[in-house]
Design a protein around this motif. Structure first.
Motif, PDB file in Angstrom:
ATOM      1  N   THR A 192     -27.030   1.742  35.314  1.00 46.80           N
ATOM      2  CA  THR A 192     -28.300   2.254  34.801  1.00 46.80           C
ATOM      3  C   THR A 192     -28.609   3.567  35.507  1.00 46.80           C
TER       4      THR A 192
ATOM      5  N   TYR B 271     -32.223  -6.996  40.214  1.00 44.81           N
ATOM      6  CA  TYR B 271     -31.161  -7.562  39.401  1.00 44.81           C
ATOM      7  C   TYR B 271     -30.721  -8.913  39.949  1.00 44.81           C
TER       8      TYR B 271
ATOM      9  N   GLN C 131     -25.868  -8.581  25.364  1.00 42.65           N
ATOM     10  CA  GLN C 131     -24.934  -8.618  26.484  1.00 42.65           C
ATOM     11  C   GLN C 131     -25.658  -8.300  27.769  1.00 42.65           C
ATOM     12  N   ASN C 132     -26.539  -7.343  27.669  1.00 39.30           N
ATOM     13  CA  ASN C 132     -27.298  -6.963  28.848  1.00 39.30           C
ATOM     14  C   ASN C 132     -28.412  -7.947  29.101  1.00 39.30           C
ATOM     15  N   LYS C 133     -28.405  -8.997  28.306  1.00 38.32           N
ATOM     16  CA  LYS C 133     -29.374 -10.046  28.498  1.00 38.32           C
ATOM     17  C   LYS C 133     -30.798  -9.498  28.552  1.00 38.32           C
TER      18      LYS C 133
ATOM     19  N   LEU D 241     -24.376   6.667  27.251  1.00 41.03           N
ATOM     20  CA  LEU D 241     -23.749   5.562  26.517  1.00 41.03           C
ATOM     21  C   LEU D 241     -22.244   5.736  26.457  1.00 41.03           C
TER      22      LEU D 241
ATOM     23  N   ARG E 123     -26.592   2.847  30.964  1.00 42.63           N
ATOM     24  CA  ARG E 123     -27.870   2.707  30.279  1.00 42.63           C
ATOM     25  C   ARG E 123     -28.850   3.736  30.815  1.00 42.63           C
ATOM     26  N   MET E 124     -29.817   4.078  29.993  1.00 43.02           N
ATOM     27  CA  MET E 124     -30.857   5.012  30.422  1.00 43.02           C
ATOM     28  C   MET E 124     -32.142   4.252  30.697  1.00 43.02           C
ATOM     29  N   LEU E 125     -32.700   4.471  31.875  1.00 44.30           N
ATOM     30  CA  LEU E 125     -34.029   3.939  32.180  1.00 44.30           C
ATOM     31  C   LEU E 125     -34.980   5.125  32.116  1.00 44.30           C
ATOM     32  N   LEU E 126     -35.786   5.160  31.086  1.00 43.59           N
ATOM     33  CA  LEU E 126     -36.618   6.333  30.841  1.00 43.59           C
ATOM     34  C   LEU E 126     -37.902   6.260  31.659  1.00 43.59           C
TER      35      LEU E 126
ATOM     36  N   ASN F 138     -43.270   1.883  26.026  1.00 38.12           N
ATOM     37  CA  ASN F 138     -42.860   1.968  27.422  1.00 38.12           C
ATOM     38  C   ASN F 138     -44.045   1.702  28.348  1.00 38.12           C
TER      39      ASN F 138
ATOM     40  N   ASN G 262     -29.283  10.157  26.732  1.00 37.85           N
ATOM     41  CA  ASN G 262     -28.982   8.767  26.358  1.00 37.85           C
ATOM     42  C   ASN G 262     -27.598   8.681  25.715  1.00 37.85           C
TER      43      ASN G 262
ATOM     44  N   SER H 217     -24.195  -8.897  32.344  1.00 41.11           N
ATOM     45  CA  SER H 217     -23.900  -7.658  33.057  1.00 41.11           C
ATOM     46  C   SER H 217     -24.761  -7.506  34.307  1.00 41.11           C
TER      47      SER H 217
ATOM     48  N   ARG I   7     -39.089  -3.364  31.769  1.00 42.47           N
ATOM     49  CA  ARG I   7     -38.437  -2.078  31.551  1.00 42.47           C
ATOM     50  C   ARG I   7     -38.093  -1.924  30.076  1.00 42.47           C
ATOM     51  N   MET I   8     -37.997  -0.697  29.651  1.00 39.84           N
ATOM     52  CA  MET I   8     -37.610  -0.431  28.262  1.00 39.84           C
ATOM     53  C   MET I   8     -36.163   0.048  28.220  1.00 39.84           C
ATOM     54  N   LEU I   9     -35.378  -0.606  27.361  1.00 39.36           N
ATOM     55  CA  LEU I   9     -34.023  -0.125  27.102  1.00 39.36           C
ATOM     56  C   LEU I   9     -34.058   0.506  25.722  1.00 39.36           C
ATOM     57  N   LEU I  10     -33.991   1.823  25.688  1.00 39.11           N
ATOM     58  CA  LEU I  10     -34.190   2.531  24.435  1.00 39.11           C
ATOM     59  C   LEU I  10     -32.896   2.588  23.635  1.00 39.11           C
TER      60      LEU I  10
ATOM     61  N   MET J 241     -25.127  -5.372  22.086  1.00 36.95           N
ATOM     62  CA  MET J 241     -25.144  -4.784  23.423  1.00 36.95           C
ATOM     63  C   MET J 241     -26.385  -5.230  24.185  1.00 36.95           C
TER      64      MET J 241
ATOM     65  N   THR K 169     -25.426  -1.000  38.722  1.00 42.91           N
ATOM     66  CA  THR K 169     -26.265  -1.507  37.635  1.00 42.91           C
ATOM     67  C   THR K 169     -25.937  -0.847  36.307  1.00 42.91           C
TER      68      THR K 169
END
Lengths: 339, 339
Positions: free
Chosen positions: A66, B55, B118-120, A91, A96-99, B87, A87, A54, B96-99, B115, A64
DNA sequence: TAAATTACATGAAACGTTTCATAAAAATCA
DNA sequence: TGATTTTTATGAAACGTTTCATGTAATTTA
């Protein structure tokens, strides 16, 4: 050989299925493709366990998927609940959420925004205390509880109605002399209206009221001083208190206990936010509940809305009152969320 | 013209500075470049307000600088605090954190993992209740509090020592008859050792103890039944209780109040986790504090460690005891965090 | 059946980086 | 000064997608 070991790409799928690259892309994106091709590609995808990259998609699309979410911290239950709902809402839209936890620090907030833009986020949802943020023109931005003007929409609970509701509830529950407590740092903008609404409600219901507003730097203990000054012969001159946040209410309730005032027998307390300690547990106090799922949905919807022209500057969503043990009301509806 | 309006790329910077593409890349990545070139590039970056597209970097490097963090929810203060520290630890390493809030649901957990892949994502940190997760071989994975074996490292607080410490503290504070309360759903793996540690501590300090362990589906109210059965003539037969989590402790304390038992005068309560309601406020009960910042740092360090061979299967980090108002101890150290 | 139209698969180009083989310039040495 | 070595800038190729102009096959029409 080397190819086999690394993650398969569309090229690999195309080779496996014996079709062209573009055909694979179409299948992956659900675009119309001849049936026989479609099955062949799908089989190949299965066989190779292919998954789209992605980030390559994002690079191509200059998107992105995001969204950066700026909140002071994630430990305060109000903020964490908000983050949770945002979040969820994101979804639903495949985002996506970048917190970003800013610690309420302007410098760090700005750093996060720059970082967010480096990461090419598609938008920013911000609950920020910083009135002067530099946002790039083309980055969609939506705030929560802070009107920043200039085409930046703000989503908030109906703070005025909430303040009014608090006054009405205290009146309903038999209060005569009430107080509004607020600490400046916990709000700067929209939540100010809680005071105005409360005042309005008190006036219309004939409540005698007093306001105590501390500024940012004041410690919570100042309220202890204020409250103890209003105790004469062991009796507090207020029988109802509206606190600008549940957080403050929680602290005030502890203070009242230290001052030997019983809650809710001697004095009733209503907060604002609708915080629960653990997800499904009781509210920590009787409170005006913010509609967090709706606020989150609305932020996301506004953020992703294409037509900038149709973005309203301010959206207020309706609040409700909920019992949380710090008010005296009929047992019959004590467990219900009402109005 | 068209170029001017969209975000500038390295190419634009190179043209502006009159240097080659590769030179700009070097400057951006801090690689050695002649001084005059460096200044020219830096000036151009400033002038165009250039920001790298991380990216595109990720696509090239086959890395995303993103780590998926799987937790049941973000509303429970323990989880949100954990997420916060993870985080922070990730940001330090430019990740980065993907929560991913899984709702403790196995299906959703698996969906999130797919998922995430997928987002690698470059790795996954999971606090999961699902014993059978399908993780791709080449995705680094670290768990918290759950040993999954098979080369997947687990980071946890020293649960055994924590249980022991709880017993010792209760003994120190004068308890003679203590109880351990636990609800199954809140733990499955490492935290089991809290019980063993507590037992060990009780034996070595000559405490009489009893265990009450409910399974997943039991409602918290079951504890009310258990406790009320141990009340004779208004007096509870325990003078100390160790609860497997602060969450349970909080609920038990409320139960005790309903049962007219004073905390800590009649019965002392110690929890586990070290939860605070709002970031910097007091602990919600006396508790064994998990070293969350260290746990987070360790997870990240292990996750990013190159050499798989050197990854230990289990790392236990030291816990501390902290006063939170539900134990009776010397005033002198009541506000301190101590061994 | 031949011509015209439609439908759809193809694969090169582009997105913004990093890398590396190449070339150019500078420094050293005889 | 000329030859040799070292240093350093250059820019094409590649990462995994999407898109679109092109070409081919199938279908329709006369």
């Amino acid at each position: 050989m080397k190819k086999e070991s690394s993650t398969p790409t569309m090229k690999d799928v195309a080779r496996e299925a014996g079709v062209a690259l573009g055909t694979v892309s179409k299948v992956v994106n659900g675009l119309p493709v001849g049936d026989s091709y479609k099955t062949r590609v799908e089989d190949a995808i299965q066989k190779l366990n292919y998954q789209v990259n992605s980030y390559a998609q994002g690079l191509k699309a200059n998107k992105t998927y995001t969204v950066a979410v700026l909140i002071p911290n994630i430990v305060d239950p109000f903020f964490s609940a908000l983050a949770y709902h945002i979040n969820t809402a994101l979804l639903k839209q495949k985002y996506r959420m970048l917190l970003c936890c800013t610690g309420s620090d302007s410098t760090q907030e700005q750093e996060y925004i720059t970082m967010a833009q480096q990461n090419k986020v598609d938008g920013i949802i911000g609950l920020t205390y910083n009135p002067k943020l530099v946002i790039e023109e083309n980055t969609p931005f939506v705030t929560i509880d802070r009107s920043m003007g200039a085409g930046i929409p703000c989503v908030a609970s109906d703070n005025f109605a909430g303040g009014q509701l608090a006054a009405e509830k205290l009146a309903d529950f038999g209060c005569k002399n009430v107080a509004f407590l607020r600490i400046g740092s916990s709000l700067s903008n929209e939540p100010n209206k809680r005071k105005a609404g409360f005042e309005n409600g008190c006036l219309s219901r004939g409540l005698h009221y007093e306001m105590k507003i501390l500024d940012d730097s004041a410690p919570y203990e100042e309220f202890e001083k204020f409250l103890s000054e209003h105790i004469h012969n062991g009796k507090l001159s207020f029988d109802g208190i509206f606190c600008v946040t549940d957080r403050l209410a929680y602290s005030v309730i502890q203070t009242l206990q230290r001052l030997r005032q019983r809650v809710p027998e001697d004095v009733q307390v209503i907060g604002y936010d609708g915080i629960r300690l653990f997800g499904n547990m009781d509210y920590i106090c009787s409170t005006i509940v913010q509609p967090l799922p709706e606020i989150a949905e609305m932020c996301v919807e506004l953020l992703l809305r294409e037509n900038m022209k149709t973005k309203p500057p301010l959206i207020c969503l309706p609040v409700t009152y909920a019992y949380g043990g710090t008010t005296s009301e009929n047992i019959s509806n004590s467990d219900e969320i009402q109005q």
